[in-house]
Scaffold this motif. Structure first.
Motif, PDB file in Angstrom:
ATOM      1  N   THR A  54     -35.330 -13.900  16.880  1.00 47.35           N
ATOM      2  CA  THR A  54     -36.436 -14.328  16.029  1.00 47.35           C
ATOM      3  C   THR A  54     -36.356 -15.830  15.824  1.00 47.35           C
ATOM      4  O   THR A  54     -35.357 -16.476  16.143  1.00 47.35           O
ATOM      5  CB  THR A  54     -36.383 -13.624  14.659  1.00 47.35           C
ATOM      6  N   GLY A  55     -37.425 -16.396  15.277  1.00 50.23           N
ATOM      7  CA  GLY A  55     -37.470 -17.826  15.010  1.00 50.23           C
ATOM      8  C   GLY A  55     -38.606 -18.484  15.762  1.00 50.23           C
ATOM      9  O   GLY A  55     -39.051 -18.002  16.824  1.00 50.23           O
ATOM     10  N   ASP A  56     -39.075 -19.615  15.223  1.00 49.23           N
ATOM     11  CA  ASP A  56     -40.222 -20.302  15.804  1.00 49.23           C
ATOM     12  C   ASP A  56     -39.965 -20.745  17.236  1.00 49.23           C
ATOM     13  O   ASP A  56     -40.836 -20.638  18.103  1.00 49.23           O
ATOM     14  CB  ASP A  56     -40.596 -21.507  14.941  1.00 49.23           C
ATOM     15  N   GLY A  57     -38.748 -21.283  17.474  1.00 50.55           N
ATOM     16  CA  GLY A  57     -38.451 -21.807  18.804  1.00 50.55           C
ATOM     17  C   GLY A  57     -38.503 -20.742  19.875  1.00 50.55           C
ATOM     18  O   GLY A  57     -39.150 -20.914  20.911  1.00 50.55           O
ATOM     19  N   ILE A  58     -37.835 -19.621  19.636  1.00 54.63           N
ATOM     20  CA  ILE A  58     -37.797 -18.574  20.655  1.00 54.63           C
ATOM     21  C   ILE A  58     -39.151 -17.887  20.767  1.00 54.63           C
ATOM     22  O   ILE A  58     -39.568 -17.471  21.853  1.00 54.63           O
ATOM     23  CB  ILE A  58     -36.673 -17.564  20.365  1.00 54.63           C
ATOM     24  N   ALA A  59     -39.893 -17.789  19.644  1.00 52.85           N
ATOM     25  CA  ALA A  59     -41.234 -17.203  19.702  1.00 52.85           C
ATOM     26  C   ALA A  59     -42.145 -18.056  20.569  1.00 52.85           C
ATOM     27  O   ALA A  59     -42.924 -17.540  21.389  1.00 52.85           O
ATOM     28  CB  ALA A  59     -41.817 -17.075  18.294  1.00 52.85           C
ATOM     29  N   ALA A  60     -42.038 -19.380  20.413  1.00 54.21           N
ATOM     30  CA  ALA A  60     -42.831 -20.288  21.243  1.00 54.21           C
ATOM     31  C   ALA A  60     -42.444 -20.148  22.709  1.00 54.21           C
ATOM     32  O   ALA A  60     -43.293 -20.220  23.608  1.00 54.21           O
ATOM     33  CB  ALA A  60     -42.637 -21.723  20.772  1.00 54.21           C
ATOM     34  N   ALA A  61     -41.140 -19.940  22.948  1.00 51.63           N
ATOM     35  CA  ALA A  61     -40.686 -19.775  24.337  1.00 51.63           C
ATOM     36  C   ALA A  61     -41.244 -18.501  24.953  1.00 51.63           C
ATOM     37  O   ALA A  61     -41.666 -18.487  26.114  1.00 51.63           O
ATOM     38  CB  ALA A  61     -39.155 -19.756  24.371  1.00 51.63           C
ATOM     39  N   PHE A  62     -41.255 -17.410  24.176  1.00 46.23           N
ATOM     40  CA  PHE A  62     -41.833 -16.167  24.692  1.00 46.23           C
ATOM     41  C   PHE A  62     -43.314 -16.357  25.035  1.00 46.23           C
ATOM     42  O   PHE A  62     -43.790 -15.878  26.061  1.00 46.23           O
ATOM     43  CB  PHE A  62     -41.670 -15.047  23.664  1.00 46.23           C
ATOM     44  N   GLU A  63     -44.052 -17.039  24.178  1.00 48.70           N
ATOM     45  CA  GLU A  63     -45.478 -17.283  24.452  1.00 48.70           C
ATOM     46  C   GLU A  63     -45.662 -18.158  25.680  1.00 48.70           C
ATOM     47  O   GLU A  63     -46.540 -17.903  26.511  1.00 48.70           O
ATOM     48  CB  GLU A  63     -46.135 -17.947  23.240  1.00 48.70           C
ATOM     49  N   ALA A  64     -44.846 -19.196  25.793  1.00 50.18           N
ATOM     50  CA  ALA A  64     -44.958 -20.086  26.959  1.00 50.18           C
ATOM     51  C   ALA A  64     -44.643 -19.323  28.239  1.00 50.18           C
ATOM     52  O   ALA A  64     -45.304 -19.510  29.264  1.00 50.18           O
ATOM     53  CB  ALA A  64     -44.019 -21.280  26.798  1.00 50.18           C
ATOM     54  N   ALA A  65     -43.625 -18.465  28.183  1.00 48.58           N
ATOM     55  CA  ALA A  65     -43.269 -17.672  29.361  1.00 48.58           C
ATOM     56  C   ALA A  65     -44.375 -16.686  29.708  1.00 48.58           C
ATOM     57  O   ALA A  65     -44.664 -16.449  30.888  1.00 48.58           O
ATOM     58  CB  ALA A  65     -41.962 -16.928  29.101  1.00 48.58           C
ATOM     59  N   ALA A  66     -45.015 -16.113  28.700  1.00 51.82           N
ATOM     60  CA  ALA A  66     -46.098 -15.153  28.949  1.00 51.82           C
ATOM     61  C   ALA A  66     -47.233 -15.802  29.722  1.00 51.82           C
ATOM     62  O   ALA A  66     -47.871 -15.162  30.562  1.00 51.82           O
ATOM     63  CB  ALA A  66     -46.609 -14.587  27.624  1.00 51.82           C
ATOM     64  N   ALA A  67     -47.496 -17.069  29.438  1.00 48.81           N
ATOM     65  CA  ALA A  67     -48.574 -17.776  30.142  1.00 48.81           C
ATOM     66  C   ALA A  67     -48.255 -17.957  31.620  1.00 48.81           C
ATOM     67  O   ALA A  67     -49.163 -18.157  32.429  1.00 48.81           O
ATOM     68  CB  ALA A  67     -48.806 -19.138  29.488  1.00 48.81           C
ATOM     69  N   GLU A  68     -46.965 -17.891  31.986  1.00 52.91           N
ATOM     70  CA  GLU A  68     -46.558 -18.039  33.388  1.00 52.91           C
ATOM     71  C   GLU A  68     -46.464 -16.703  34.111  1.00 52.91           C
ATOM     72  O   GLU A  68     -46.391 -16.666  35.337  1.00 52.91           O
ATOM     73  CB  GLU A  68     -45.178 -18.699  33.463  1.00 52.91           C
ATOM     74  N   ALA A  69     -46.456 -15.592  33.361  1.00 52.23           N
ATOM     75  CA  ALA A  69     -46.093 -14.290  33.920  1.00 52.23           C
ATOM     76  C   ALA A  69     -47.290 -13.513  34.441  1.00 52.23           C
ATOM     77  O   ALA A  69     -48.444 -13.788  34.095  1.00 52.23           O
ATOM     78  CB  ALA A  69     -45.371 -13.464  32.852  1.00 52.23           C
ATOM     79  N   GLU A  70     -46.977 -12.523  35.276  1.00 54.29           N
ATOM     80  CA  GLU A  70     -47.975 -11.541  35.672  1.00 54.29           C
ATOM     81  C   GLU A  70     -48.349 -10.693  34.445  1.00 54.29           C
ATOM     82  O   GLU A  70     -47.554 -10.575  33.504  1.00 54.29           O
ATOM     83  CB  GLU A  70     -47.423 -10.643  36.781  1.00 54.29           C
ATOM     84  N   PRO A  71     -49.552 -10.074  34.450  1.00 54.35           N
ATOM     85  CA  PRO A  71     -50.026  -9.398  33.233  1.00 54.35           C
ATOM     86  C   PRO A  71     -49.056  -8.392  32.632  1.00 54.35           C
ATOM     87  O   PRO A  71     -48.866  -8.367  31.417  1.00 54.35           O
ATOM     88  CB  PRO A  71     -51.316  -8.725  33.710  1.00 54.35           C
ATOM     89  N   ALA A  72     -48.423  -7.554  33.457  1.00 57.61           N
ATOM     90  CA  ALA A  72     -47.539  -6.529  32.904  1.00 57.61           C
ATOM     91  C   ALA A  72     -46.376  -7.158  32.145  1.00 57.61           C
ATOM     92  O   ALA A  72     -46.022  -6.728  31.043  1.00 57.61           O
ATOM     93  CB  ALA A  72     -47.015  -5.622  34.016  1.00 57.61           C
TER      94      ALA A  72
END
Length: 740
Positions: free
Chosen positions: A234-252
């Motif tokens: 948890t935390g702002d930094g890791i949450a931002a990282a998950f969102e940034a990674a999602a933008a790079e990922a395939e939909p699933a």
């Protein structure tokens, strides 16, 4: 056990024998390459041996330099390529050469292990220390324990295949461990050691540091983040990282990452809903988008409404989709709203949305294409069909460079193809759809429309193949078209059993999918099939809705013609001449819209006359060839075939049957004569034409009903009849010729 390649073995032998003197050589190689083992092998030679020189302090290195002041003094010194103290460089600079240590080849790996070791060779790259550790990873514990935090982070990045731009010293130190291949990738056995020997909590902490540093640099984070999924961070930094990674990922994968971001503290976002739409999970997309829309403080409510509109369009809920697009109140959303409102007969709302279409946004290719698509649909209702088609073709071509990444409720290529199919321009639609498939945009939808083109042309095998290529994982709107195709193919094959089997799906599709302007093709097929099966009452409310929709738009000929054409044939099958005449009148009223519509009107009039027993072979052939030329090849052949059945003029019957065969792409009948049927087949044919059932014929001829069916199948194949009705007409001609 020492296993050296031949050149290195010769050098070592010369050192041990004293043949090579004085010896002043270095062994510089990463960890695990066997430096210590070679020094042990040289023990006893008249030479000073120094191991791990990279770890020595300045005083020890100064002593070695003093040793080298004696020109006869020998030295073999081993060191890693990093660290490289200044005085170590001085020592190396005074030496005369190197003992080169190379990884094992496969043969030496197998000699070392005493068994076949192709897998170990691939896992270790032949590095001797890793070959040894392949069976006991704890041999690498010391290497990992003494590695710095920067080195461990680099190794973990290499394991993820990310290779971020860390400090140069960390890269050099990591390569010096011997755990990396020459190209910088982590060797598989080393990756296993990282996962198994470094405590889990420490791994997570190191990976998290790695991710946050990469995020600060603005570099890609997907590969670095993936190992952290499920770690409960948890935390702002890791949450931002998950969102940034999602933008790079395939939909699933993006769906998992957005969910992890929310668990880490981020609010539900429209981007999560978008990933769900791209993955084809419309239920999840609508649930997420609804949460965002309901949150008054959410900054992306408009975008969430746009995503919900896209999901609903794919589910066939075009009216609600248009409302959401209108509420999103952005340029593209208003364009989509206009298309949806026209599609559901809401002309006033459509015109209002069209006025705001693409207003205020940047003039991107997407904005231009969407605006043109909305304009093209408006023209399909209010202008000449050719004008609408030209606008939609330009829209599709404009979108092509960016179509693969665009998320749309429908594509200009699909809308253009529908307009083309409704106006007899399938030749324009086909390349449009083929390019859209190649671009990877709404592939299933475009393949289904390509299948529809093949079906109306009478290319049933091609249609079935394209239908299969569309796959089974279809959005509700695409499933509606797939079922329509199956119904249409069964009807054209005169396969009543298949039609009955598929009818259950057709009924479900009709219930699940409201009728709109862009679904008239499958609904038309359902109407004709319903008449064939005596099920018209089930479809009546939906068809009434379709005609009300048309009336609300002013009965535009482009869209109305297809519905009246299917209505005509349903009325014919249901033996409702008055209703058939009404549809023919509507087609006649639309004839001025263009040549295609004139062809349809003329064919409808011809059908009415044929049904009344007035078969003019010249007029029928003219109308049938007109349908064929307009792309309705099967319809043209059917008109000619049905007219042949209904005429009592044998010459006209033969002429029309030949016309039907030609329009089906088959050769016309050759020289007449009774030679095509055996005596038994002739008996069967006479009784079939007399109206007897297969069982009655079997009883009369002392054969089984199944045998009668086999005789009929063989006759149909030999004669080349496209349907049962055509077969009966051919048999009448055959038997008549046999008696003259």
């Amino acid at each position: 056990m020492i296993l050296l390649d031949e050149p290195t073995e010769r050098v070592c032998a010369a050192i041990v024998s004293g043949e090579l003197a004085p010896v002043r050589l270095a062994m510089v190689a990463p960890g695990g390459y066997g430096k210590t083992t070679v020094l042990d092998h040289l023990a006893g030679a008249d030479v000073r041996l120094v191991d791990d020189a990279h770890l020595l302090g300045d005083e020890d290195l100064a002593a070695i330099l003093r040793h080298l002041d004696d020109e006869q003094a020998g030295l073999v010194i081993a060191a890693r390529p990093y660290p490289r103290p200044v005085k170590l460089n001085e020592v190396l600079g005074r030496l005369r050469g190197q003992i080169v240590l190379r990884p094992f080849d496969r043969a030496r790996t197998e000699r070392f292990r005493g068994r076949e070791s192709a897998a170990v060779q691939a896992q270790t790259g032949g590095v001797p220390g890793l070959v040894r550790a392949a069976d006991d990873l704890t041999l690498l514990r010391h290497e990992l324990d003494r590695a710095s935090e920067d080195v461990l982070r680099f190794l973990l990045a290499a394991e993820a295949g990310a290779g971020p731009d860390l400090a140069g010293t960390a890269i050099e130190a990591a390569h010096a461990t011997g755990l990396l291949a020459a190209d910088g990738t982590l060797l598989p056995v080393a990756a296993r050691a990282l996962r198994e020997l470094i405590p889990h909590d420490r791994q997570i902490a190191l990976r998290r540091q790695l991710v946050e540093r990469q995020l600060e640099r603005g570099g890609p984070v997907l590969r670095l983040v993936l190992p952290l999924l499920g770690a409960g961070l948890t935390g702002d930094g890791i949450a931002a990282a998950f969102e940034a990674a999602a933008a790079e990922a395939e939909p699933a994968t993006a769906l998992e990452l957005y969910e992890a971001a929310v668990r880490a503290g981020r609010p539900v976002s429209a981007r999560w809903a978008e990933a769900a739409v791209r993955h084809g999970d419309f239920d999840t997309a609508l649930r997420l988008a609804d949460q965002v829309i309901a949150a008054e403080s959410a900054p992306d409510r408009g975008e969430a409404a746009r995503i919900a509109g896209i999901a609903l369009a794919h589910r066939g809920q075009l009216a609600r989709s248009a409302e959401l697009f209108q509420w999103s109140d952005n340029g593209d959303g208003n364009c989509f709203a206009a298309i949806g409102f026209y599609g559901t007969g809401q002309a006033t709302q459509a015109r209002q949305a069209l006025e705001k279409c693409s207003a205020g946004g940047p003039p991107t290719l997407l904005a231009g294409a969407v605006s043109a698509a909305a304009k093209g649909i408006a023209e399909s209702v209010t202008d000449q069909p050719a004008v609408a088609l030209a606008t939609l073709v330009r829209s599709a071509e404009m979108l092509e460079p960016v179509s693969a990444s665009a998320l749309l409720p429908d594509s200009p290529a699909a809308l253009g193809a529908l307009v083309a199919l409704h106006s007899g321009e399938a030749a324009i639609a086909e390349p449009l759809l083929a390019r859209a498939v190649e671009a990877g945009s709404l592939v299933a939808r475009h393949r289904l429309l390509l299948a529809w083109i093949a079906m109306v042309r009478g290319e049933e095998e091609t249609a079935a193949t394209r239908l299969g290529e569309a796959g089974d994982e279809l959005a509700p709107r695409d499933w509606l078209f797939a079922v329509g195709l199956r119904v249409g193919l069964a009807r054209r094959a005169s396969d009543l059993a298949a039609l009955r089997r598929i009818w259950g799906q057709a009924r479900e599709a009709v219930v699940r999918h409201p009728v709109d302007l862009f679904t008239f093709l499958p609904f038309g097929e359902f109407e004709v099939a319903a008449a064939r099966l005596g099920e018209r009452a089930r479809l009546a409310p939906h068809l009434r809705q379709a005609r009300q929709l048309l009336a609300a738009l002013g009965d535009p000929p482009l869209w109305a013609t297809a519905l009246h054409w299917s209505g005509l044939h349903a009325a014919i099958l249901d033996e409702q001449p008055g209703e058939a005449a009404e549809h023919a009148g509507a087609l006649r009223a639309a004839a001025e819209a263009g040549p295609y519509f004139e062809v349809m009107a003329r064919a409808a009039e011809c059908w009415l006359k044929v049904l009344g027993g007035d078969v003019d072979p010249i007029a029928v052939e003219d109308a049938a060839r007109g349908l064929h030329g307009a792309g309705l090849c099967w319809d043209g052949a059917r008109l000619a075939g049905q007219a042949a059945i209904r005429t009592s003029d044998r010459k006209a019957m033969v002429t029309l049957l030949d016309c039907a065969r030609v329009l089906q792409g088959r050769e016309p009948s050759v020289t007449p004569g009774p030679t095509r049927l055996s005596e038994r087949e002739r008996q069967v044919a006479e009784l079939v034409l007399a109206g007897l059932t297969y069982k009655q014929i079997g009883d009369r001829l002392f054969i089984s009903a199944k045998t009668v069916e086999h005789h009929m199948a063989r006759m149909r194949q030999r004669i080349g009849a496209g349907s049962r009705s055509e077969l009966l007409a051919e048999l009448r001609v055959e038997l008549d010729q046999g008696t003259t």
